[in-house]
Design a protein around this motif. Structure first.
Motif, PDB file in Angstrom:
ATOM      1  N   LEU A  76       0.840  -1.198   0.000  1.00 22.84           N
ATOM      2  CA  LEU A  76       0.000   0.000   0.000  1.00 22.84           C
ATOM      3  C   LEU A  76       0.876   1.250   0.000  1.00 22.84           C
ATOM      4  N   PRO A  77       0.702   2.132  -0.983  1.00 17.67           N
ATOM      5  CA  PRO A  77       1.544   3.337  -1.024  1.00 17.67           C
ATOM      6  C   PRO A  77       1.143   4.334   0.062  1.00 17.67           C
ATOM      7  N   GLY A  78       2.089   5.157   0.451  1.00 21.07           N
ATOM      8  CA  GLY A  78       1.827   6.184   1.453  1.00 21.07           C
ATOM      9  C   GLY A  78       2.053   5.677   2.864  1.00 21.07           C
ATOM     10  N   LYS A  79       1.813   6.569   3.826  1.00 22.27           N
ATOM     11  CA  LYS A  79       2.011   6.224   5.225  1.00 22.27           C
ATOM     12  C   LYS A  79       0.676   5.849   5.853  1.00 22.27           C
ATOM     13  N   GLN A  80       0.660   4.731   6.541  1.00 18.35           N
ATOM     14  CA  GLN A  80      -0.535   4.302   7.243  1.00 18.35           C
ATOM     15  C   GLN A  80      -0.370   4.622   8.723  1.00 18.35           C
ATOM     16  N   LYS A  81      -1.336   5.324   9.276  1.00 20.08           N
ATOM     17  CA  LYS A  81      -1.238   5.751  10.670  1.00 20.08           C
ATOM     18  C   LYS A  81      -1.943   4.762  11.580  1.00 20.08           C
ATOM     19  N   ILE A  82      -1.501   3.508  11.516  1.00 17.69           N
ATOM     20  CA  ILE A  82      -2.041   2.485  12.405  1.00 17.69           C
ATOM     21  C   ILE A  82      -0.874   1.759  13.052  1.00 17.69           C
ATOM     22  N   GLY A  83      -1.121   1.212  14.217  1.00 12.59           N
ATOM     23  CA  GLY A  83      -0.079   0.525  14.960  1.00 12.59           C
ATOM     24  C   GLY A  83       0.108  -0.913  14.516  1.00 12.59           C
ATOM     25  N   ILE A  84       1.123  -1.534  15.078  1.00 11.76           N
ATOM     26  CA  ILE A  84       1.457  -2.911  14.708  1.00 11.76           C
ATOM     27  C   ILE A  84       0.379  -3.891  15.167  1.00 11.76           C
ATOM     28  N   LEU A  85      -0.238  -3.651  16.327  1.00 12.72           N
ATOM     29  CA  LEU A  85      -1.280  -4.569  16.795  1.00 12.72           C
ATOM     30  C   LEU A  85      -2.508  -4.533  15.892  1.00 12.72           C
ATOM     31  N   ILE A  86      -2.859  -3.352  15.413  1.00 13.62           N
ATOM     32  CA  ILE A  86      -3.984  -3.248  14.485  1.00 13.62           C
ATOM     33  C   ILE A  86      -3.613  -3.882  13.150  1.00 13.62           C
ATOM     34  N   THR A  87      -2.371  -3.714  12.733  1.00 14.57           N
ATOM     35  CA  THR A  87      -1.902  -4.346  11.496  1.00 14.57           C
ATOM     36  C   THR A  87      -2.006  -5.861  11.604  1.00 14.57           C
ATOM     37  N   ILE A  88      -1.613  -6.420  12.737  1.00 15.76           N
ATOM     38  CA  ILE A  88      -1.702  -7.865  12.943  1.00 15.76           C
ATOM     39  C   ILE A  88      -3.157  -8.308  12.952  1.00 15.76           C
ATOM     40  N   ALA A  89      -4.026  -7.541  13.623  1.00 15.85           N
ATOM     41  CA  ALA A  89      -5.450  -7.894  13.675  1.00 15.85           C
ATOM     42  C   ALA A  89      -6.063  -7.881  12.276  1.00 15.85           C
ATOM     43  N   VAL A  90      -5.760  -6.846  11.508  1.00 17.58           N
ATOM     44  CA  VAL A  90      -6.257  -6.775  10.126  1.00 17.58           C
ATOM     45  C   VAL A  90      -5.679  -7.933   9.322  1.00 17.58           C
ATOM     46  N   GLY A  91      -4.415  -8.265   9.543  1.00 18.13           N
ATOM     47  CA  GLY A  91      -3.785  -9.376   8.838  1.00 18.13           C
ATOM     48  C   GLY A  91      -4.423 -10.719   9.158  1.00 18.13           C
ATOM     49  N   ILE A  92      -4.773 -10.940  10.429  1.00 16.53           N
ATOM     50  CA  ILE A  92      -5.417 -12.201  10.826  1.00 16.53           C
ATOM     51  C   ILE A  92      -6.785 -12.317  10.168  1.00 16.53           C
ATOM     52  N   VAL A  93      -7.581 -11.250  10.260  1.00 19.94           N
ATOM     53  CA  VAL A  93      -8.911 -11.271   9.649  1.00 19.94           C
ATOM     54  C   VAL A  93      -8.792 -11.441   8.137  1.00 19.94           C
ATOM     55  N   SER A  94      -7.836 -10.752   7.528  1.00 21.39           N
ATOM     56  CA  SER A  94      -7.641 -10.842   6.087  1.00 21.39           C
ATOM     57  C   SER A  94      -7.182 -12.231   5.654  1.00 21.39           C
ATOM     58  N   ALA A  95      -6.347 -12.859   6.461  1.00 20.27           N
ATOM     59  CA  ALA A  95      -5.892 -14.213   6.136  1.00 20.27           C
ATOM     60  C   ALA A  95      -7.070 -15.181   6.148  1.00 20.27           C
ATOM     61  N   LEU A  96      -7.944 -15.043   7.136  1.00 18.54           N
ATOM     62  CA  LEU A  96      -9.123 -15.918   7.204  1.00 18.54           C
ATOM     63  C   LEU A  96     -10.076 -15.643   6.041  1.00 18.54           C
ATOM     64  N   LEU A  97     -10.367 -14.360   5.794  1.00 20.68           N
ATOM     65  CA  LEU A  97     -11.257 -14.009   4.687  1.00 20.68           C
ATOM     66  C   LEU A  97     -10.640 -14.378   3.339  1.00 20.68           C
ATOM     67  N   GLY A  98      -9.337 -14.171   3.198  1.00 22.94           N
ATOM     68  CA  GLY A  98      -8.651 -14.508   1.955  1.00 22.94           C
ATOM     69  C   GLY A  98      -8.679 -15.995   1.658  1.00 22.94           C
ATOM     70  N   THR A  99      -8.527 -16.805   2.693  1.00 22.98           N
ATOM     71  CA  THR A  99      -8.608 -18.257   2.509  1.00 22.98           C
ATOM     72  C   THR A  99     -10.008 -18.668   2.077  1.00 22.98           C
ATOM     73  N   ALA A 100     -11.024 -18.092   2.719  1.00 25.97           N
ATOM     74  CA  ALA A 100     -12.406 -18.401   2.349  1.00 25.97           C
ATOM     75  C   ALA A 100     -12.698 -17.950   0.919  1.00 25.97           C
ATOM     76  N   LEU A 101     -12.230 -16.766   0.558  1.00 23.98           N
ATOM     77  CA  LEU A 101     -12.447 -16.242  -0.790  1.00 23.98           C
ATOM     78  C   LEU A 101     -11.713 -17.085  -1.833  1.00 23.98           C
ATOM     79  N   ALA A 102     -10.494 -17.487  -1.522  1.00 26.36           N
ATOM     80  CA  ALA A 102      -9.732 -18.332  -2.447  1.00 26.36           C
ATOM     81  C   ALA A 102     -10.447 -19.663  -2.667  1.00 26.36           C
ATOM     82  N   GLY A 103     -10.972 -20.231  -1.595  1.00 28.19           N
ATOM     83  CA  GLY A 103     -11.720 -21.479  -1.728  1.00 28.19           C
ATOM     84  C   GLY A 103     -12.970 -21.297  -2.565  1.00 28.19           C
ATOM     85  N   ALA A 104     -13.653 -20.162  -2.384  1.00 28.40           N
ATOM     86  CA  ALA A 104     -14.867 -19.882  -3.164  1.00 28.40           C
ATOM     87  C   ALA A 104     -14.545 -19.667  -4.643  1.00 28.40           C
ATOM     88  N   LEU A 105     -13.356 -19.148  -4.928  1.00 30.53           N
ATOM     89  CA  LEU A 105     -12.940 -18.928  -6.312  1.00 30.53           C
ATOM     90  C   LEU A 105     -12.382 -20.189  -6.972  1.00 30.53           C
TER      91      LEU A 105
END
Length: 94
Positions: free
Chosen positions: A24-53
């Motif tokens: 993602l270009p630019g500076k993101q004003k979020i902390g590492i814990l929020i980044t990890i939380a978004v990453g965990i949710v995204s990994a789960l959603l991404g796996t489900a989406l990949a399976g659906a595709l």
């Protein structure tokens, strides 16, 4: 879920979140814990989406297409969260 599964989800979430922030270009004003939380949710959603595709998610090696879907979902998630948090902070400082 076992403790090993939880630790693995946190590690994969951190990696996916970090990759999303690198892509993602630019500076993101979020902390590492929020980044990890978004990453965990995204990994789960991404796996489900990949399976659906129809992308195979249970292979013996690294699932590169699944990882790509997870990172794309994480980029969208990081952009949304960063935008929402940036907007909230700018309203408070006025």
């Amino acid at each position: 879920m076992t403790i090993t599964g939880i630790i693995t989800a946190i590690l994969i979430g951190a990696i996916v979140g970090a990759l999303a922030r690198l892509v993602l270009p630019g500076k993101q004003k979020i902390g590492i814990l929020i980044t990890i939380a978004v990453g965990i949710v995204s990994a789960l959603l991404g796996t489900a989406l990949a399976g659906a595709l129809g992308i195979p998610t249970a292979t013996s090696g690294v699932d590169w297409l699944e990882l790509l879907v997870q990172v794309i979902v994480a980029v969208i998630g990081v952009a949304l969260v960063s935008g929402l948090m940036g907007r909230k902070r700018s309203e408070v400082t006025r």
